[in-house]
Design an enzyme around this catalytic site. Structure first.
Site, PDB file in Angstrom:
ATOM      1  N   ASN A   7       0.448  -0.965   0.350  1.00 37.04           N
ATOM      2  CA  ASN A   7      -0.032   0.518  -0.229  1.00 37.04           C
ATOM      3  C   ASN A   7       1.096   1.059  -0.084  1.00 37.04           C
ATOM      4  O   ASN A   7       1.481   1.339   0.724  1.00 37.04           O
ATOM      5  CB  ASN A   7      -0.928   0.580   1.247  1.00 37.04           C
ATOM      6  CG  ASN A   7      -1.341  -1.238   1.514  1.00 37.04           C
ATOM      7  OD1 ASN A   7      -2.234  -1.311   0.024  1.00 37.04           O
ATOM      8  ND2 ASN A   7      -2.200  -1.822   2.366  1.00 37.04           N
ATOM      9  N   GLU A  69      -6.808 -18.620   6.578  1.00 37.05           N
ATOM     10  CA  GLU A  69      -7.580 -20.074   6.224  1.00 37.05           C
ATOM     11  C   GLU A  69      -6.831 -20.978   5.844  1.00 37.05           C
ATOM     12  O   GLU A  69      -5.441 -21.049   5.361  1.00 37.05           O
ATOM     13  CB  GLU A  69      -7.676 -19.680   4.864  1.00 37.05           C
ATOM     14  CG  GLU A  69      -8.327 -20.516   4.091  1.00 37.05           C
ATOM     15  CD  GLU A  69      -9.542 -19.485   2.746  1.00 37.05           C
ATOM     16  OE1 GLU A  69      -9.360 -20.644   1.967  1.00 37.05           O
ATOM     17  OE2 GLU A  69      -8.719 -18.657   2.453  1.00 37.05           O
TER      18      GLU A  69
END
Length: 73
Positions: A7, A69
């Site tokens: 970012n 996950e």
């Protein structure tokens, strides 16, 4: 670098703006969740099939609150 994963202009991250989640392949999501729970880990989505497929996944949370996950290999 193509911009995916960095970012620009951000030099400090906090929970919620650093990244969504990471994924780790495991031999057996069901067994991994049992082991994680026995060790006091936080299971936020029990192991089971991904909607519309036969792929088995689960989600756990690290101590900082980030989601991880687990995906059956």
């Amino acid at each position: 670098m193509n911009g995916h994963g960095y970012n620009y202009g951000v030099n400090k991250y906090e929970l919620g703006n650093a990244f969504c989640h990471i994924a780790i392949g495991v031999d057996d999501c069901y067994s991994a969740c049992i082991q994680i729970a026995l060790l006091g880990g936080n299971i936020v989505r029990e192991a089971g099939p991904l909607a519309g497929s036969d792929e088995v996944i689960a989600f756990v949370e690290d101590p900082d609150g980030y989601k991880i996950e687990l995906i059956d290999r």
